[in-house]
Design an enzyme around this catalytic site. Structure first.
Site, PDB file in Angstrom:
ATOM      1  N   GLU A 146       0.815  -1.215   0.000  1.00 38.19           N
ATOM      2  CA  GLU A 146       0.000   0.000   0.000  1.00 38.19           C
ATOM      3  C   GLU A 146       0.849   1.266   0.000  1.00 38.19           C
ATOM      4  O   GLU A 146       0.573   2.226   0.706  1.00 38.19           O
ATOM      5  CB  GLU A 146      -0.963  -0.003   1.192  1.00 38.19           C
ATOM      6  CG  GLU A 146      -1.905  -1.189   1.164  1.00 38.19           C
ATOM      7  CD  GLU A 146      -2.852  -1.232   2.339  1.00 38.19           C
ATOM      8  OE1 GLU A 146      -3.994  -1.631   2.146  1.00 38.19           O
ATOM      9  OE2 GLU A 146      -2.441  -0.869   3.458  1.00 38.19           O
ATOM     10  N   ASP A 153      -8.428  -9.126   4.332  1.00 37.92           N
ATOM     11  CA  ASP A 153      -8.224  -7.992   5.235  1.00 37.92           C
ATOM     12  C   ASP A 153      -9.259  -7.956   6.355  1.00 37.92           C
ATOM     13  O   ASP A 153     -10.181  -7.134   6.316  1.00 37.92           O
ATOM     14  CB  ASP A 153      -8.275  -6.678   4.439  1.00 37.92           C
ATOM     15  CG  ASP A 153      -7.815  -5.478   5.257  1.00 37.92           C
ATOM     16  OD1 ASP A 153      -7.218  -5.682   6.333  1.00 37.92           O
ATOM     17  OD2 ASP A 153      -8.037  -4.338   4.822  1.00 37.92           O
ATOM     18  N   GLU A 180     -12.968  -2.532  12.371  1.00 37.27           N
ATOM     19  CA  GLU A 180     -12.918  -1.811  11.100  1.00 37.27           C
ATOM     20  C   GLU A 180     -14.005  -2.274  10.131  1.00 37.27           C
ATOM     21  O   GLU A 180     -14.638  -1.460   9.461  1.00 37.27           O
ATOM     22  CB  GLU A 180     -11.540  -1.988  10.456  1.00 37.27           C
ATOM     23  CG  GLU A 180     -11.403  -1.358   9.087  1.00 37.27           C
ATOM     24  CD  GLU A 180     -10.039  -1.592   8.466  1.00 37.27           C
ATOM     25  OE1 GLU A 180      -9.846  -1.177   7.313  1.00 37.27           O
ATOM     26  OE2 GLU A 180      -9.164  -2.204   9.126  1.00 37.27           O
TER      27      GLU A 180
END
Length: 723
Positions: free
Chosen positions: A310, A384, A412
């Site tokens: 990323e 993820d 999240e």
């Protein structure tokens, strides 16, 4: 007369104000977590505890043993409303200390424990009386033993015939804080970072001490202070002196500090022209920097590194691999017994046919090539931190390399801090998964516990859900995930139900009419959320960037694997990502037995079906329903389950503290609204492909699909880039 009446009114108002203020002062706002030590009202039980604990003997000791002593006296004073006498060992009902300092007549009755963090709690007969002994090899073991003993009292267990022998199955049990130096928290939903870098090192907030107590109480022995998307300033003297201040606070509680480091730090703060891990100047810079860190923090734990993922810099920019980068840092840390936790969450800008395969493809060829003090940190699943993912294939593929689990405690993808989502069943599902790496029964937990070589370390990490909110975690029940992580990090074999039972009793009340139904609601909460968000193996269909709310229609982003359509692949023919041997071949990364299970539609669990297969809308499920009807059923069942939760919680009024009750009641109402939004948005969107009706008997969506697609959520918490 008028003045007298006015005086009475003012007096009444003053009384009401005082009463309101008093109720507020004594209300439970969640700050004490599971370390609340309220008075035990069961008179018979309190009397039996009092008889045993009226007189206590402590071996001499400072540091952790001193902390253990303070905590034990605090707990007894709160629960039993008296301060024990400190007496000689022959007069004590409870003896606390390290083996070597306890009287020989006591230690001969105790079995030794497995390692330096282990402890024994045992009822013995000595000095013509029953005595309870809490003993550890080290002061840290004594501290853990004291917290376990207090848990027995908090959950109102008998202590007349104890025989407990405990030691952690994993060595490094670490919280990862994704906290930035400006006090924002990436994927944090409980306020700002608790680390007030501006006031450190001069000001030590009480919250730092209470944070250490909470971690020690569940066996967490390490904390990574800063975000894996690291700022190189963290390694400068300006911040190292602040790190030292926190390390000094945590040390008596057995907690080491670690730092996330940026791979390009030699360039950014070292003024070198390169960060090539094979460059001599770069290697010397890291050696000198590590030596400097240990002057500030002699028991520094080591580095956590996110590299070549990323946009983060890493060794691949110089034609090197992950082992080259990790081993360079490991060489600098080795003389100080420090470790490198090198994250395996990597993917480049071109995910090719399946992003889920990349970590395996990059790390499997490096098995056995990492230095002795490197541990590869692997997320529980290959994408993820989704509400459900199959276990990461690396856990069955790197027999020569120690692997460290990375769970996400912060929610999240599972409802931020507005959804009641108890994560222990998720943790347990992954830890109990059979990798078949060394034959049947080689669970993920066993892989984590196994040392590939004598100098290897074992470990587990959890991304923290902690912030400056008064209750630490945003949602009162989110505290249970911090608690459950610590308990399972200590012993992965513990059950989700027992952990939930203990947490509820320690946090709220021992009232069985509260505990039993809420244990069941907690255990169901994970599946409930999966149902109204991502049933049947769907994944990563959340809103873009924020990861808040439904976004199955997201089809534009900086890269294809940041869109939802990349993962669900819904079309007129069906839905799901084909990772079978006929598709991306991701199943081939597992052991043959696991590959066969996931490849075969007859054996692939419904819970992972659309993770591994693209199936027709009319595919017949095990239930007898078509895939479309089954998908709709799960979405509606998810909402119905939140309604059941709401009904159960509404019945708890008066059983728990009013402030806590009202907080949870309001949050469940928000969860209800958001679950309906998820259900309606996803069913309506996928209906555009299936072209089939919502089955009869289900309530109609509240709004058309366009309503949900047009919704915007400005300033959603936790934004700061994907991790």
């Amino acid at each position: 007369m008028i003045m007298r009446q006015q005086f009475r009114v003012l007096s009444l108002l003053a009384f009401v104000w005082i009463l309101t203020w008093a109720n507020r002062c004594f209300a439970d706002d969640g700050y004490k977590l599971w370390l609340n030590y309220p008075k035990i009202n069961d008179r018979a039980l309190a009397a039996s505890y009092t008889q045993q604990l009226r007189q206590i003997y402590f071996t001499d000791g400072m540091g952790k043993a001193n902390v253990a002593r303070k905590e034990l006296l605090l707990g007894v004073a709160g629960m039993l409303q008296f301060t024990p006498q400190i007496v000689k060992p022959e007069s004590a009902g409870l003896l606390v200390g390290t083996y070597q300092k306890l009287p020989a007549g006591v230690t001969k009755s105790l079995a030794t424990v497995g390692n330096d963090e282990g402890y024994v709690i045992k009822t013995i007969t000595a000095n013509n009386r029953k005595q309870v002994v809490i003993a550890g090899k080290t002061e840290k073991g004594v501290l853990y033993g004291v917290f376990n003993f207090l848990r027995l009292l908090q959950t109102q267990q008998p202590i007349s015939a104890l025989n407990i022998n405990e030691y952690p199955k994993l060595e490094r049990r670490v919280l990862n804080h994704w906290d930035n130096l400006n006090r924002t928290v990436e994927r944090g939903y409980a306020g700002a970072s608790i680390w007030n870098w501006h006031k450190l090192p001069g000001y030590i907030d009480q919250q730092y001490i209470d944070y250490a107590r909470a971690n020690a109480s569940i066996g967490i022995n390490g904390t990574v202070l800063n975000n894996v998307n690291a700022n190189a300033l963290m390694l400068t003297p300006e911040y190292l002196v602040k790190v030292k201040a926190l390390a000094d606070v945590f040390r008596p509680y057995g907690i080491r500090v670690y730092l996330s480091v940026k791979f390009s730090s030699p360039i950014e703060v070292g003024k070198l022209k390169t960060a090539d891990p094979l460059n001599i100047e770069v290697r010397q810079w890291w050696k000198d920097k590590v030596d400097e860190i240990y002057k500030y923090v002699p028991d520094f734990g080591g580095f956590l590194v996110k590299a070549n993922s990323e946009g983060q810099p890493g060794p691949q920019a110089y034609g090197r691999n992950h082992a080259d980068g990790a081993n360079m840092m490991a060489a600098a840390l080795a003389p100080h017994n420090g470790i490198v936790m090198w994250r395996a969450f990597v993917y480049d800008s071109n995910p090719l046919n399946d992003r889920a395969k990349q970590a395996y493809d990059e790390f499997k060829p490096l098995d056995g090539k990492f230095a002795d003090n490197v541990i590869v940190q692997v997320k529980n699943g290959a994408i993820d931190f989704q509400p459900r993912e199959p276990f990461h294939p690396l856990f069955g593929a790197m027999a020569k390399t120690p692997l460290m689990m990375e769970f996400q405690i912060t929610q999240e993808y599972t409802g931020f801090s507005t959804h009641l989502f108890y994560e222990a069943p998720l943790f347990k599902e992954v830890l109990d998964a059979d990798t078949y790496a060394a034959g049947k029964g080689t669970t993920v937990a066993k892989v984590l516990e196994t040392k590939p070589h004598a100098k290897a370390v074992t470990g587990i990490a959890g991304v923290a859900n902690i912030g400056t909110d008064r209750n630490w975690c945003g949602h009162p029940f989110a505290q249970s995930n911090w608690y459950a992580f610590g308990r399972m990090a200590w012993n992965p074999d513990q059950s989700s139900a027992q952990i939930a039972n203990d947490w509820l009793r320690m946090t709220f009340t021992n009232d069985k009419s509260f505990v039993q139904p809420m244990v069941q609601q907690m255990l169901a909460s994970r599946e409930n959320t999966v149902n109204y968000m991502t049933p049947l193996g769907l994944h990563h269909i959340m809103g873009i960037n924020t990861h808040y709310g439904p976004g199955p229609w997201v089809d534009k982003a900086e890269r294809p694997d940041w869109t939802a359509v990349y993962y669900h692949k819904a079309d007129s023919l069906g839905i799901g990502f084909d990772r079978s041997s006929a598709g991306s071949k991701a199943t081939a990364q597992y052991a043959p037995q696991v590959q066969q299970k996931f490849d075969n539609l007859a054996t692939c669990p419904d819970s992972n079906l659309l993770w591994f297969h693209h199936l027709s809308w009319n595919y017949k499920m095990r239930s007898g329903k078509t895939l479309w009807f089954e998908l709709v059923h799960h979405y509606y069942e998810g909402v119905d389950s939140v309604r059941r939760l709401q009904t159960v919680w509404n019945g708890m009024q008066g059983k728990v503290d009013r402030e806590q009750y009202m907080a949870v009641k309001q949050l469940i109402a928000i969860q209800m609204e958001e679950a309906i939004r998820w259900r309606d948005a996803c069913v309506l969107y996928f209906q555009t492909f299936s072209k089939q009706p919502i089955p009869a008997g289900y309530e109609k969506p509240l709004h058309p699909l366009s309503y949900y697609r047009d919704m915007q959520f400005h300033f959603a918490p936790g934004i700061g880039g994907s991790i």
